[in-house]
Design an enzyme around this catalytic site. Structure first.
Site, PDB file in Angstrom:
ATOM      1  N   ARG A 169      39.066  65.938   7.803  1.00  0.00           N
ATOM      2  CA  ARG A 169      37.990  66.771   8.384  1.00  0.00           C
ATOM      3  C   ARG A 169      37.158  67.415   7.287  1.00  0.00           C
ATOM      4  O   ARG A 169      35.922  67.444   7.350  1.00  0.00           O
ATOM      5  CB  ARG A 169      38.586  67.883   9.257  1.00  0.00           C
ATOM      6  CG  ARG A 169      39.080  67.380  10.581  1.00  0.00           C
ATOM      7  CD  ARG A 169      39.944  68.397  11.260  1.00  0.00           C
ATOM      8  NE  ARG A 169      41.234  68.504  10.567  1.00  0.00           N
ATOM      9  CZ  ARG A 169      42.348  68.952  11.115  1.00  0.00           C
ATOM     10  NH1 ARG A 169      42.333  69.372  12.357  1.00  0.00           N
ATOM     11  NH2 ARG A 169      43.473  69.002  10.446  1.00  0.00           N
TER      12      ARG A 169
ATOM     13  N   ILE B  12      44.055  61.037  11.966  1.00  0.00           N
ATOM     14  CA  ILE B  12      42.710  60.535  11.669  1.00  0.00           C
ATOM     15  C   ILE B  12      42.317  59.469  12.688  1.00  0.00           C
ATOM     16  O   ILE B  12      41.213  59.498  13.243  1.00  0.00           O
ATOM     17  CB  ILE B  12      42.660  59.955  10.236  1.00  0.00           C
ATOM     18  CG1 ILE B  12      42.974  61.039   9.195  1.00  0.00           C
ATOM     19  CG2 ILE B  12      41.306  59.312   9.964  1.00  0.00           C
ATOM     20  CD1 ILE B  12      43.167  60.506   7.772  1.00  0.00           C
TER      21      ILE B  12
ATOM     22  N   ARG C 215      48.049  60.462  -1.466  1.00  0.00           N
ATOM     23  CA  ARG C 215      48.666  59.300  -2.124  1.00  0.00           C
ATOM     24  C   ARG C 215      47.609  58.256  -2.460  1.00  0.00           C
ATOM     25  O   ARG C 215      46.705  58.008  -1.660  1.00  0.00           O
ATOM     26  CB  ARG C 215      49.714  58.666  -1.210  1.00  0.00           C
ATOM     27  CG  ARG C 215      51.003  59.440  -1.166  1.00  0.00           C
ATOM     28  CD  ARG C 215      51.988  58.834  -0.170  1.00  0.00           C
ATOM     29  NE  ARG C 215      52.218  59.730   0.953  1.00  0.00           N
ATOM     30  CZ  ARG C 215      52.848  59.399   2.072  1.00  0.00           C
ATOM     31  NH1 ARG C 215      53.331  58.189   2.238  1.00  0.00           N
ATOM     32  NH2 ARG C 215      52.998  60.277   3.034  1.00  0.00           N
TER      33      ARG C 215
ATOM     34  N   ARG D 219      65.141  60.913  13.556  1.00  0.00           N
ATOM     35  CA  ARG D 219      64.323  60.071  12.689  1.00  0.00           C
ATOM     36  C   ARG D 219      65.087  59.902  11.377  1.00  0.00           C
ATOM     37  O   ARG D 219      65.452  60.884  10.737  1.00  0.00           O
ATOM     38  CB  ARG D 219      62.987  60.737  12.418  1.00  0.00           C
ATOM     39  CG  ARG D 219      62.176  59.943  11.434  1.00  0.00           C
ATOM     40  CD  ARG D 219      61.015  60.722  10.903  1.00  0.00           C
ATOM     41  NE  ARG D 219      60.244  59.890  10.013  1.00  0.00           N
ATOM     42  CZ  ARG D 219      59.521  60.344   9.005  1.00  0.00           C
ATOM     43  NH1 ARG D 219      59.465  61.636   8.760  1.00  0.00           N
ATOM     44  NH2 ARG D 219      58.854  59.519   8.245  1.00  0.00           N
TER      45      ARG D 219
ATOM     46  N   HIS E 208      56.658  54.050   8.917  1.00  0.00           N
ATOM     47  CA  HIS E 208      55.933  54.397  10.157  1.00  0.00           C
ATOM     48  C   HIS E 208      56.277  53.417  11.290  1.00  0.00           C
ATOM     49  O   HIS E 208      55.508  53.273  12.239  1.00  0.00           O
ATOM     50  CB  HIS E 208      54.398  54.342   9.967  1.00  0.00           C
ATOM     51  CG  HIS E 208      53.828  55.414   9.095  1.00  0.00           C
ATOM     52  ND1 HIS E 208      52.746  55.177   8.274  1.00  0.00           N
ATOM     53  CD2 HIS E 208      54.162  56.702   8.940  1.00  0.00           C
ATOM     54  CE1 HIS E 208      52.437  56.299   7.633  1.00  0.00           C
ATOM     55  NE2 HIS E 208      53.284  57.241   8.013  1.00  0.00           N
TER      56      HIS E 208
ATOM     57  N   ASN F 282      48.552  61.962   7.563  1.00  0.00           N
ATOM     58  CA  ASN F 282      48.611  62.331   6.147  1.00  0.00           C
ATOM     59  C   ASN F 282      49.045  61.124   5.330  1.00  0.00           C
ATOM     60  O   ASN F 282      48.514  60.866   4.257  1.00  0.00           O
ATOM     61  CB  ASN F 282      49.567  63.504   5.953  1.00  0.00           C
ATOM     62  CG  ASN F 282      48.934  64.801   6.415  1.00  0.00           C
ATOM     63  OD1 ASN F 282      47.794  65.094   6.060  1.00  0.00           O
ATOM     64  ND2 ASN F 282      49.651  65.562   7.225  1.00  0.00           N
ATOM     65  N   GLY F 283      50.038  60.395   5.857  1.00  0.00           N
ATOM     66  CA  GLY F 283      50.353  59.073   5.317  1.00  0.00           C
ATOM     67  C   GLY F 283      49.645  58.036   6.161  1.00  0.00           C
ATOM     68  O   GLY F 283      49.433  58.254   7.354  1.00  0.00           O
TER      69      GLY F 283
ATOM     70  N   ASN G 125      63.653  65.697  13.482  1.00  0.00           N
ATOM     71  CA  ASN G 125      63.058  65.088  12.291  1.00  0.00           C
ATOM     72  C   ASN G 125      63.350  66.059  11.150  1.00  0.00           C
ATOM     73  O   ASN G 125      62.658  67.061  10.988  1.00  0.00           O
ATOM     74  CB  ASN G 125      61.557  64.896  12.513  1.00  0.00           C
ATOM     75  CG  ASN G 125      60.872  64.256  11.317  1.00  0.00           C
ATOM     76  OD1 ASN G 125      61.494  64.054  10.263  1.00  0.00           O
ATOM     77  ND2 ASN G 125      59.595  63.952  11.476  1.00  0.00           N
TER      78      ASN G 125
ATOM     79  N   GLU H 112      55.916  59.543  18.419  1.00  0.00           N
ATOM     80  CA  GLU H 112      57.170  59.075  17.830  1.00  0.00           C
ATOM     81  C   GLU H 112      58.368  59.790  18.447  1.00  0.00           C
ATOM     82  O   GLU H 112      59.439  59.198  18.593  1.00  0.00           O
ATOM     83  CB  GLU H 112      57.128  59.293  16.311  1.00  0.00           C
ATOM     84  CG  GLU H 112      56.149  58.333  15.644  1.00  0.00           C
ATOM     85  CD  GLU H 112      55.679  58.805  14.282  1.00  0.00           C
ATOM     86  OE1 GLU H 112      54.733  59.625  14.237  1.00  0.00           O
ATOM     87  OE2 GLU H 112      56.243  58.377  13.273  1.00  0.00           O
TER      88      GLU H 112
HETATM   89  P1  ADP Z   1      51.194  63.524   9.835  1.00  0.00           P
HETATM   90  O1  ADP Z   1      50.903  62.240   9.146  1.00  0.00           O
HETATM   91  O2  ADP Z   1      51.678  64.579   8.897  1.00  0.00           O
HETATM   92  O3  ADP Z   1      52.010  63.367  11.093  1.00  0.00           O
HETATM   93  P2  ADP Z   1      48.841  63.716  11.492  1.00  0.00           P
HETATM   94  O4  ADP Z   1      49.094  62.367  12.082  1.00  0.00           O
HETATM   95  O5  ADP Z   1      48.755  64.871  12.412  1.00  0.00           O
HETATM   96  O6  ADP Z   1      49.802  64.089  10.306  1.00  0.00           O
HETATM   97  O7  ADP Z   1      47.471  63.595  10.699  1.00  0.00           O
HETATM   98  C1  ADP Z   1      47.020  64.663   9.936  1.00  0.00           C
HETATM   99  C2  ADP Z   1      45.639  64.359   9.449  1.00  0.00           C
HETATM  100  O8  ADP Z   1      44.794  64.034  10.544  1.00  0.00           O
HETATM  101  C3  ADP Z   1      44.990  65.562   8.811  1.00  0.00           C
HETATM  102  O9  ADP Z   1      45.302  65.665   7.471  1.00  0.00           O
HETATM  103  C4  ADP Z   1      43.545  65.273   9.007  1.00  0.00           C
HETATM  104  O10 ADP Z   1      43.088  64.569   7.871  1.00  0.00           O
HETATM  105  C5  ADP Z   1      43.481  64.336  10.180  1.00  0.00           C
HETATM  106  N1  ADP Z   1      42.743  64.909  11.311  1.00  0.00           N
HETATM  107  C6  ADP Z   1      43.196  65.694  12.296  1.00  0.00           C
HETATM  108  N2  ADP Z   1      42.188  66.003  13.140  1.00  0.00           N
HETATM  109  C7  ADP Z   1      41.075  65.382  12.672  1.00  0.00           C
HETATM  110  C8  ADP Z   1      39.726  65.294  13.103  1.00  0.00           C
HETATM  111  N3  ADP Z   1      39.299  65.932  14.195  1.00  0.00           N
HETATM  112  N4  ADP Z   1      38.895  64.553  12.356  1.00  0.00           N
HETATM  113  C9  ADP Z   1      39.313  63.935  11.252  1.00  0.00           C
HETATM  114  N5  ADP Z   1      40.561  63.963  10.809  1.00  0.00           N
HETATM  115  C10 ADP Z   1      41.443  64.669  11.503  1.00  0.00           C
END
Ligand code: ADP
Length: 423
Positions: A298, A345, A254, A104, A193, A224-225, A24, A398
């Site tokens: 978090r 999340i 965003r 990717r 996605h 994050n997205g 990636n 992924e």
């Molecule tokens: P990306 O989209 O970059 O692949 P992830 O899917 O790992 O990132 O998601 C990242 C987000 O997940 C973090 O910014 C955070 O907001 C959220 N996150 C991770 N662990 C927790 C948790 N225990 N509770 C709430 N949100 C979480």
């Protein structure tokens, strides 16, 4: 040289079958994984960061335990690929053969509807789609070129973020804008996605022992997205992201949907130009802009629980907009069988899931409070009470899907590809 790590890696990684290198690639970083597509076993993963600078760094994780960091001053994507292959060789992967590399690729436009073996025509097409993803497609190509330079004969496969959504009907992908914006400039909804939505929708069907045909679900990828997709009979029929990954849900930084009229309104009031305003919508908005405490869910949840009013509002806006989008996506399904949460999340935040399910009771969803609290990233499973409409946590992967597509496409043999411009 990290000799100790290599030897512990050897112990950790023994006895594997054919391997796929998954990349990636970003403009100054590349995430990589070496895994066995059949079993999903991971041998190695990591990231090369600050590529092209004197501080370039390679972090390698051998599974299950060993890790190493190595400086690669001035190192590029190519240097990372070369070092990863060195590590593999040093680990003496008896019996393991590198089948191919899977990449990717963010934007496949309307040309790529599934994963494809990389050749010169594919590279040219991905490059010519760069206007749709100027930060991503050229970087993704840097990964492809890096593998070509190190292992010219290794089969490579491109797996597109947009491909899964190419099944959307025109009424879901067209904007109500002048026709020539679409025909001349490609302005339409593409969705992103796709790899994650496809992976978790297939997993959900298999967890519930439902054949994809007749199964109707909404998948919510919340990282994050964030984006949500309506999946009917195994294919995407609608999704929340559009021409760019800015449309749709509220995300970490965003904005998601806003009134497009705000661009000229704010340009007039602030003097900022379209690029500056778009940047603010991408990096200063979302949870970060609303809460003032940061983009990480978090942090937002903790601040809200501690009485921070802005954080509480950010959480409510996030949940309201997500719930509204999920309900809207059901229009394309005409019946909901399952709602799937995934991404950082979706997999980890019982609070967000609970708030969403609380708002969607009218669709037949009811939270199983204990199951929702129990199902974290590692497990997955049902988080609603039994009934005709279920909510599930499904951990996304992924990299595994890219590895599997890579193996499948290579096994299927070469397919020719010609873009409309080239044919
Ligand atoms: P990306 O989209 O970059 O692949 P992830 O899917 O790992 O990132 O998601 C990242 C987000 O997940 C973090 O910014 C955070 O907001 C959220 N996150 C991770 N662990 C927790 C948790 N225990 N509770 C709430 N949100 C979480």
């Amino acid at each position: 040289m990290p000799a100790t790590t290599a030897s512990s890696g050897r112990a950790a990684a023994g006895g594997s079958g054919d391997l796929v290198l998954v990349l990636n690639s970003g403009s100054s970083s590349v995430k990589f994984a070496l895994l066995v597509p059949g079993s999903g076993e991971r041998l190695m993963g990591g990231i090369g960061e600050r590529l092209g600078t004197p501080e370039a760094l390679l972090r390698v994780q051998w599974f299950p335990a060993a890790a190493v960091e190595e400086r690669l001053p001035g190192g590029t994507h190519q240097a990372v690929v070369a070092r990863v292959l060195d590590y593999l060789a040093e680990a003496g992967q008896a019996g393991a053969r590198l089948l191919g590399a899977g990449h990717r690729v963010v934007h496949g436009g309307e040309w790529f509807t599934s994963s494809i073996r990389v050749d010169d025509a594919v590279i040219a097409a991905v490059r010519s789609l760069s206007h749709l993803a100027p930060l991503h497609n050229p970087a993704n190509l840097a990964g492809i070129e890096a593998v070509r330079a190190v292992l010219p004969d290794l089969p490579q496969v491109a797996v597109f973020d947009t491909a899964f959504h190419q099944t959307m009907p025109p009424h879901a992908f067209r904007y109500a804008v002048p026709e020539e914006w679409y025909t001349e400039h490609g302005v339409r909804r593409y969705g992103f996605h796709g790899t994650s939505h496809r992976f978790v929708s297939e997993q959900a069907a298999s967890m519930l022992a439902r054949p994809p045909g007749g199964f109707r679900l909404v998948t919510a990828h919340l990282g994050n997205g964030c984006s949500a997709t309506a999946v009917r009979d195994g294919v995407s029929v609608d999704t929340t992201m559009g021409l760019t990954p800015l449309e749709g849900l509220v995300m970490g930084t965003r904005s998601g949907d806003v009134d497009p009229g705000l661009l000229s309104y704010l340009a007039g009031r602030t003097g900022l130009n379209a690029d500056e305003l778009t940047r603010a919508l991408n990096v200063d908005s979302g949870l970060e802009g609303l809460s003032g405490v940061g983009h990480d869910m978090r942090t937002v949840v903790a601040a809200a629980a501690g009485g921070n009013e802005r954080a509480r509002l950010a959480l409510e806006v996030f949940v309201h907009r997500l719930s509204k989008a999920i309900a809207g996506l059901v229009v394309g399904l005409q019946r909901l069988d399952a709602l799937v949460f995934t991404g950082g999340i979706g997999e980890n935040s019982a609070v967000v899931r609970s708030l969403v399910l609380g708002r969607l009771g009218f669709l037949g969803l009811a939270e199983d409070v204990r199951a929702n609290a129990d199902h974290g990233r590692r497990t997955g499973g049902r988080i609603s009470v039994a009934g005709p409409v279920l909510a599930l946590v499904v951990p996304t992967d992924e990299e595994l899907l890219i590895a599997r597509d890579t193996a499948r496409v290579i096994a299927a043999g070469r397919r020719s590809f010609a873009t409309p411009m080239m044919s």
